[in-house]
Design a protein around this motif. Sequence first.
Motif, PDB file in Angstrom:
ATOM      1  N   SER A   1      19.585   6.830   8.386  1.00 14.88           N
ATOM      2  CA  SER A   1      20.114   5.665   9.081  1.00 14.88           C
ATOM      3  C   SER A   1      19.128   4.505   9.150  1.00 14.88           C
ATOM      4  O   SER A   1      19.528   3.368   9.404  1.00 14.88           O
ATOM      5  N   VAL A   2      17.840   4.788   8.938  1.00 17.34           N
ATOM      6  CA  VAL A   2      16.835   3.713   9.040  1.00 17.34           C
ATOM      7  C   VAL A   2      16.104   3.470   7.730  1.00 17.34           C
ATOM      8  O   VAL A   2      15.309   2.523   7.625  1.00 17.34           O
ATOM      9  N   LYS A   3      16.382   4.295   6.732  1.00 16.55           N
ATOM     10  CA  LYS A   3      15.675   4.170   5.456  1.00 16.55           C
ATOM     11  C   LYS A   3      15.914   2.789   4.863  1.00 16.55           C
ATOM     12  O   LYS A   3      17.041   2.295   4.814  1.00 16.55           O
ATOM     13  N   GLY A   4      14.816   2.151   4.431  1.00 16.55           N
ATOM     14  CA  GLY A   4      14.918   0.815   3.863  1.00 16.55           C
ATOM     15  C   GLY A   4      14.786  -0.288   4.884  1.00 16.55           C
ATOM     16  O   GLY A   4      14.596  -1.454   4.520  1.00 16.55           O
ATOM     17  N   ARG A   5      14.897   0.051   6.163  1.00 16.59           N
ATOM     18  CA  ARG A   5      14.778  -0.964   7.217  1.00 16.59           C
ATOM     19  C   ARG A   5      13.540  -0.727   8.086  1.00 16.59           C
ATOM     20  O   ARG A   5      12.929  -1.676   8.564  1.00 16.59           O
ATOM     21  N   PHE A   6      13.186   0.516   8.294  1.00 16.98           N
ATOM     22  CA  PHE A   6      12.038   0.866   9.145  1.00 16.98           C
ATOM     23  C   PHE A   6      10.886   1.348   8.282  1.00 16.98           C
ATOM     24  O   PHE A   6      11.096   1.991   7.249  1.00 16.98           O
ATOM     25  N   THR A   7       9.679   1.077   8.737  1.00 18.34           N
ATOM     26  CA  THR A   7       8.488   1.541   8.048  1.00 18.34           C
ATOM     27  C   THR A   7       7.494   2.099   9.064  1.00 18.34           C
ATOM     28  O   THR A   7       7.148   1.415  10.027  1.00 18.34           O
ATOM     29  N   ILE A   8       7.058   3.333   8.816  1.00 21.55           N
ATOM     30  CA  ILE A   8       6.018   3.923   9.656  1.00 21.55           C
ATOM     31  C   ILE A   8       4.687   3.782   8.933  1.00 21.55           C
ATOM     32  O   ILE A   8       4.602   3.971   7.714  1.00 21.55           O
ATOM     33  N   SER A   9       3.658   3.424   9.679  1.00 22.01           N
ATOM     34  CA  SER A   9       2.339   3.230   9.067  1.00 22.01           C
ATOM     35  C   SER A   9       1.271   3.500  10.113  1.00 22.01           C
ATOM     36  O   SER A   9       1.576   3.720  11.285  1.00 22.01           O
ATOM     37  N   ARG A  10       0.030   3.461   9.681  1.00 25.17           N
ATOM     38  CA  ARG A  10      -1.046   3.727  10.626  1.00 25.17           C
ATOM     39  C   ARG A  10      -2.207   2.786  10.356  1.00 25.17           C
ATOM     40  O   ARG A  10      -2.382   2.273   9.250  1.00 25.17           O
ATOM     41  N   ASP A  11      -2.999   2.600  11.383  1.00 29.65           N
ATOM     42  CA  ASP A  11      -4.250   1.860  11.276  1.00 29.65           C
ATOM     43  C   ASP A  11      -5.319   2.769  11.864  1.00 29.65           C
ATOM     44  O   ASP A  11      -5.421   2.915  13.081  1.00 29.65           O
ATOM     45  N   ASN A  12      -6.102   3.390  10.981  1.00 37.54           N
ATOM     46  CA  ASN A  12      -7.104   4.341  11.448  1.00 37.54           C
ATOM     47  C   ASN A  12      -8.140   3.663  12.342  1.00 37.54           C
ATOM     48  O   ASN A  12      -8.607   4.239  13.321  1.00 37.54           O
ATOM     49  N   ALA A  13      -8.510   2.442  11.987  1.00 39.13           N
ATOM     50  CA  ALA A  13      -9.528   1.742  12.760  1.00 39.13           C
ATOM     51  C   ALA A  13      -9.071   1.498  14.193  1.00 39.13           C
ATOM     52  O   ALA A  13      -9.879   1.509  15.133  1.00 39.13           O
ATOM     53  N   LYS A  14      -7.774   1.278  14.367  1.00 36.08           N
ATOM     54  CA  LYS A  14      -7.230   1.025  15.699  1.00 36.08           C
ATOM     55  C   LYS A  14      -6.651   2.289  16.325  1.00 36.08           C
ATOM     56  O   LYS A  14      -6.161   2.246  17.457  1.00 36.08           O
ATOM     57  N   ASN A  15      -6.708   3.401  15.578  1.00 37.60           N
ATOM     58  CA  ASN A  15      -6.199   4.664  16.108  1.00 37.60           C
ATOM     59  C   ASN A  15      -4.763   4.530  16.585  1.00 37.60           C
ATOM     60  O   ASN A  15      -4.388   5.007  17.669  1.00 37.60           O
ATOM     61  N   THR A  16      -3.974   3.874  15.754  1.00 37.24           N
ATOM     62  CA  THR A  16      -2.612   3.523  16.154  1.00 37.24           C
ATOM     63  C   THR A  16      -1.639   3.794  15.015  1.00 37.24           C
ATOM     64  O   THR A  16      -1.980   3.617  13.845  1.00 37.24           O
ATOM     65  N   VAL A  17      -0.448   4.229  15.390  1.00 41.80           N
ATOM     66  CA  VAL A  17       0.654   4.391  14.439  1.00 41.80           C
ATOM     67  C   VAL A  17       1.724   3.367  14.793  1.00 41.80           C
ATOM     68  O   VAL A  17       2.008   3.147  15.975  1.00 41.80           O
ATOM     69  N   PHE A  18       2.300   2.749  13.775  1.00 42.57           N
ATOM     70  CA  PHE A  18       3.275   1.687  13.988  1.00 42.57           C
ATOM     71  C   PHE A  18       4.652   2.104  13.462  1.00 42.57           C
ATOM     72  O   PHE A  18       4.759   2.923  12.549  1.00 42.57           O
ATOM     73  N   LEU A  19       5.662   1.501  14.024  1.00 46.05           N
ATOM     74  CA  LEU A  19       7.009   1.601  13.480  1.00 46.05           C
ATOM     75  C   LEU A  19       7.530   0.167  13.376  1.00 46.05           C
ATOM     76  O   LEU A  19       7.863  -0.453  14.385  1.00 46.05           O
ATOM     77  N   GLN A  20       7.553  -0.332  12.158  1.00 45.76           N
ATOM     78  CA  GLN A  20       8.090  -1.667  11.905  1.00 45.76           C
ATOM     79  C   GLN A  20       9.586  -1.535  11.699  1.00 45.76           C
ATOM     80  O   GLN A  20      10.034  -0.800  10.811  1.00 45.76           O
ATOM     81  N   MET A  21      10.343  -2.234  12.535  1.00 52.83           N
ATOM     82  CA  MET A  21      11.794  -2.121  12.476  1.00 52.83           C
ATOM     83  C   MET A  21      12.379  -3.474  12.085  1.00 52.83           C
ATOM     84  O   MET A  21      12.238  -4.447  12.837  1.00 52.83           O
ATOM     85  N   ASN A  22      12.972  -3.530  10.926  1.00 50.29           N
ATOM     86  CA  ASN A  22      13.578  -4.762  10.424  1.00 50.29           C
ATOM     87  C   ASN A  22      15.093  -4.630  10.397  1.00 50.29           C
ATOM     88  O   ASN A  22      15.638  -3.519  10.420  1.00 50.29           O
ATOM     89  N   SER A  23      15.767  -5.762  10.319  1.00 50.67           N
ATOM     90  CA  SER A  23      17.228  -5.782  10.230  1.00 50.67           C
ATOM     91  C   SER A  23      17.856  -4.886  11.290  1.00 50.67           C
ATOM     92  O   SER A  23      18.722  -4.049  10.989  1.00 50.67           O
ATOM     93  N   LEU A  24      17.425  -5.063  12.513  1.00 53.18           N
ATOM     94  CA  LEU A  24      17.895  -4.200  13.592  1.00 53.18           C
ATOM     95  C   LEU A  24      19.390  -4.354  13.823  1.00 53.18           C
ATOM     96  O   LEU A  24      19.957  -5.451  13.697  1.00 53.18           O
TER      97      LEU A  24
END
Length: 124
Positions: free
Chosen positions: A63-86
């Motif tokens: 349901s979210v493939k192509g619109r959401f992206t999960i990624s990480r920033d090791n330096a910031k010790n953070t995982v992100f969820l970019q949600m587009n075309s909500l």
Amino acid sequence: QTQLVEYGGGVVQAGRSLRLSCAASSRTFTTFAVGWFRQAPGKEREFVAALKWSGGSTFYAESVKGRFTISRDNAKNTVFLQMNSLKPEDAAVYYCAEKTWYGSLRNDWEYDYWGQGTQVTVSS
């Protein structure tokens, strides 16, 4: 005890974007995987996306493939969820979770630590 803290929820119009962040307090992420789940009112909690820590492979719900992206920033010790075309159906409380051992990434009961959740509201 591990604490996960989510940031970035809010109210957004349909078609717009939002980025959620998940940070592990007091330590560095060194785990099997980090996932995002969501739960809408009256519905079961469902898998959204996951990232395998070793290698960085990513997995998404259809349901979210192509619109959401999960990624990480090791330096910031953070995982992100970019949600587009909500879409209005993306509205839910979004949870970050950490899985410390091998197994399925799509089952919420296999995750060991959870954040408190952050509300995402999508207006049409």
